[in-house]
Design an enzyme around this catalytic site. Sequence first.
Site, short mmCIF file in Angstrom:
data_model
loop_
_atom_site.label_atom_id
_atom_site.label_comp_id
_atom_site.label_asym_id
_atom_site.label_seq_id
_atom_site.Cartn_x
_atom_site.Cartn_y
_atom_site.Cartn_z
CB CYS A 1 -0.78 10.44 -7.18
SG CYS A 1 0.15 10.17 -8.72
CG HIS B 1 -4.17 7.32 -8.58
ND1 HIS B 1 -4.55 8.63 -8.38
CD2 HIS B 1 -3.12 7.35 -9.43
CE1 HIS B 1 -3.76 9.42 -9.09
NE2 HIS B 1 -2.89 8.67 -9.73
CD GLU C 1 -7.84 8.01 -6.73
OE1 GLU C 1 -7.28 8.64 -7.64
OE2 GLU C 1 -7.25 7.68 -5.66
#
EC number: 4.3.2.10
Length: 208
Positions: A79, A181, A183
């Site tokens: 990001c 992202h 994750e």
Amino acid sequence: MIVIIDYDTGNTKSISKALDFIGLQNKISSNKTEILQADGVILPGVGAYPEAMQELIRRGLDVTLKEIAVLRKPILGVCLGMQLLLESSNEHVFTRGLGLIPGYAEKLPDEPKFVIPHMGWNQLENKRITPLTKKVDGEYVYYVHSYYANCPPEYIIATSGYSVEIPGMINNGHIYGAQFHPEKSGQIGLEILKGFKEVIRSCKSSLQ
């Protein structure tokens, strides 16, 4: 061991949990010695570019990251962390970045059909096969951003469509960036992190 750089600007814990899930040993740290000893580094980031870059400089981590790059150890920016890898940004004021990948961060075009920030799931198109992108084509990943990387095309390895073609992933040698992202992107996000694990293994072997 991967070090997730802690500079009070990022979602370090969620990245750490994702790495734990794929069995990749990791540590959240701002200690320069630990960072330099790592096999690979993840640079997270949320918030504004000038403040994030200022914090890296204040802690001396800008120099440490450049040393990691010289040592040819893999780096993954996530990001805002991806944008910090670029040469500069015009967010609020002109700010120099780490300069590890050619390009600069600029604001997404303000068009009626496209809300800023770009937030939510968007589809990836693979532009170049790398260990991180080999499974991403057509998959959806989770974005939250208002600025994007304006890079020469040879450094763009995956894109998403919006008011402009967004470089979703960029790459310069052993240095990678993801605007979204991983994750927070479900199984495909984990596959991307597994790809980074593969890059680390390959770089480690070549340095021995």
